[in-house]
Structures are given as structure tokens and as C-alpha cells.
Write an enzyme that holds these catalytic residues in place. Sequence first.
Site, PDB file in Angstrom:
ATOM      1  N   CYS A   1       0.827  -1.196   0.000  1.00 39.16           N
ATOM      2  CA  CYS A   1       0.000   0.000   0.000  1.00 39.16           C
ATOM      3  C   CYS A   1       0.868   1.256   0.000  1.00 39.16           C
ATOM      4  CB  CYS A   1      -0.924  -0.016   1.213  1.00 39.16           C
ATOM      5  SG  CYS A   1      -1.918   1.462   1.378  1.00 39.16           S
TER       6      CYS A   1
ATOM      7  N   CYS B   1      -0.431   4.161   2.113  1.00 39.05           N
ATOM      8  CA  CYS B   1      -0.188   3.996   3.550  1.00 39.05           C
ATOM      9  C   CYS B   1       1.269   4.274   3.903  1.00 39.05           C
ATOM     10  CB  CYS B   1      -0.482   2.567   4.017  1.00 39.05           C
ATOM     11  SG  CYS B   1      -1.938   1.816   3.320  1.00 39.05           S
ATOM     12  N   ASP B   2       2.183   3.746   3.123  1.00 40.67           N
ATOM     13  CA  ASP B   2       3.585   3.700   3.559  1.00 40.67           C
ATOM     14  C   ASP B   2       4.555   4.523   2.720  1.00 40.67           C
ATOM     15  OD1 ASP B   2       2.801   1.911   5.540  1.00 40.67           O
ATOM     16  OD2 ASP B   2       3.060   0.177   4.239  1.00 40.67           O
TER      17      ASP B   2
END
Length: 309
Positions: free
Chosen positions: A133, A136-137
Site C-alpha cells: 500500500c 499507507c507507507d
Amino acid sequence: MSEKVVILGSGPAGLTAAVYTARARLEPLVVEGLVPGGQLMTTLDIENFPGFPDGVGGAALMDAMKKQAERFGARFKGGRAVSTNFGRHPFLVVLEDGTAIETETVIIATGASARYLGLESEQKLIGKGVSACAVCDGAFYRDVPVAVVGGGDTACEEALFLTRFASRVYMIHRRDQLRASNIMAERVKSNEKIEIIWDSVPDEVLDVAQGKVVGVRLKNVKTGETRVLPVEGLFIAIGHHPNTEAFRGQIELDERGYIIAKNTRTSVEGVFAAGDVQDPVYRQAVTAAGSGCMAAIEAEHYLEALHKG
Ligand code: NDP
């Protein structure tokens, strides 16, 4: 005795549905699923969930949501649903250990699982440089090189997103042509920060014993040659699969297996779906939580009508 609300899954969608239905005094039973807490349990730091200016750990956020639901009387049960019968009412949910639960409504929040390559080194480094992701990261990889695996729209989207942070973004694709739509493929090809490595697959993720990604060994599938690409992040974007095996034949799914839901209402009255299991597009914790709230309100309305009539 039949339950009023059974919630399948304990990610942000399931737990938000639990908070709302518990506050509505419907005493929900949450079947926690294979990974209690869901996909966020593998995310170290969440920086985009509103209300946490300094970020929050994935596990800490899910723990807090669970406590909040428990405070209002939600009950939790380990295990996962393996089959359902929505052709009868009360509905029937059967768990892996054989437990059969009768319930007046079901909120399906079983989520989706990212597909991974299946390499041992990849599995070991999930959350330590290997991610599925970018949203997300991605922000953790400022000014360092990263790689994305895959040639579809998701891989293109992830690669483009990562150019905001990374010094260089490699796209590793197993063929010599992208699967992605033309518009996405063109955007990727015209971005100077992105380099596509064709006909290649990761063979091993390298960490030199520090538990942190330092590179990836690539294998050219045509020539068999291998080479090491130094990257600090490896984003796997080879697709997701919704966790809907237990509902096949019971409710309408689309051709990819996602539940078809309108405002969380599925093709069966009284069965609702929230979060990634019905959302191939946004896949965010906050949108999952929002749809969990919607499903809870829909379930409450359904039960009111059921008991009035
Ligand atoms: P896709 O199934 O479209 O693409 C998966 C990619 O991963 C393919 O390029 C495939 O290679 C590759 N792949 C699969 N398995 C492996 C493996 N084991 N090793 C190496 N590579 C592998 O999935 P996406 O998640 O990209 O997209 C899913 C759907 O969502 C699509 O319909 C897409 O159009 C849509 N989508 C749309 C977006 C948009 O319009 N903005 C954004 C994101 C998704 P190969 O090509 O050789 O099969």
C-alpha cells in the site's frame, strides 16, 4: 436463540459497525476473522487517519476501536465464517470450528487481502520495507529509491504516487507490455522519475541481516539472468482479492468477487457489506470505517421494520 446482528470481520469497517450497533443496544457479535484487526495490523504507522496529528500505530488504532465497541457491549468471538445460508431467515453463519450462528442481520466486513508474490524473504520483510500500500507507507521513503511490482492500474497508480517521495521509482513487470489502461501507462512512461524494468520478476528481497530492505534480486524471465537492484522499499501491486469465499452463491458478487452493495445494502435484504469487501476503489481505513457506520445504521433500520411488521 438468534442474534440480532452478527458482524464478520474486525478491521475498521467491522469495528465501526460494532461501535454503532452496540450503542444502538443491538448487542452485536463480532466474528473476528483470520487476522483480528485486519490489514492495518501490518501497518506500523498510520498518518492519514483523521484525528491523529502525530500518526497512530495500526495495531493501537484497532485496539482502541475494539475497546470502544466493548464499552458499549459488543461481544467478540475468534474464528472465521466458512459458509453462510442467506436463503433462510434467521440467516445462518457457520464458522471454521463448526459453530452455527443464527442471526437476524449480518454485516459483512471481511475485507480484502493483498496478493503477494509468495517469496519467503518477501513475507519476512512485510512492514519492514515490503508493503502492498503506497498510500499507507509511501511517505516513509523520502529521497530513496523504491520499486513497485506489477503492470496493472494499481501498480501504475502506486508508482506515480511514490514519485512524490522517492528519489527513483522502478516498476518491475513480468512482461514487455503493461496491463494498465493506456492513460495510466502513458503517465507512467512519461514520468522521468519512473523506470520500467521489463520481463522481470523479483527472485529474492535482500536485507543483509538488518531486517530492513536494501535491495531486490531480479530475474529476467526471458534470459534467466539475475541482477540486484538497490531499493529501500518494495511495493507489491499484483492485485487484491476480496474475502468473499463464504458468500459465494448467497449474494451477488461482481466478476472479481467483490460484493455488490448500494449504500451497504447487498442483494439480500438484511445482509449488509462494508469496507474493502465491497470497495475495489478507495480501500482506505477511513472510508472502511465510514461504510461500517452506514451498514450499522442500515441494519438498525432493517431490524426496526422487521419487528414493527
Ligand atoms: P490487475 O490484475 O489488473 O494487474 C495485476 C498486475 O500484476 C498485472 O500486470 C500482472 O501481470 C501482475 N502480476 C500478477 N501476478 C503476478 C505475479 N505473481 N508476479 C508478477 N506479477 C504479477 O490488478 P490491479 O490491482 O492493477 O487492478 C485491479 C482492477 O482495478 C483492474 O480492473 C484495474 O483496471 C482497476 N483499477 C483501476 C484504477 C484506475 O482506473 N485508476 C486504479 C487501480 C485499479 P500480467 O499483466 O502479466 O498479468
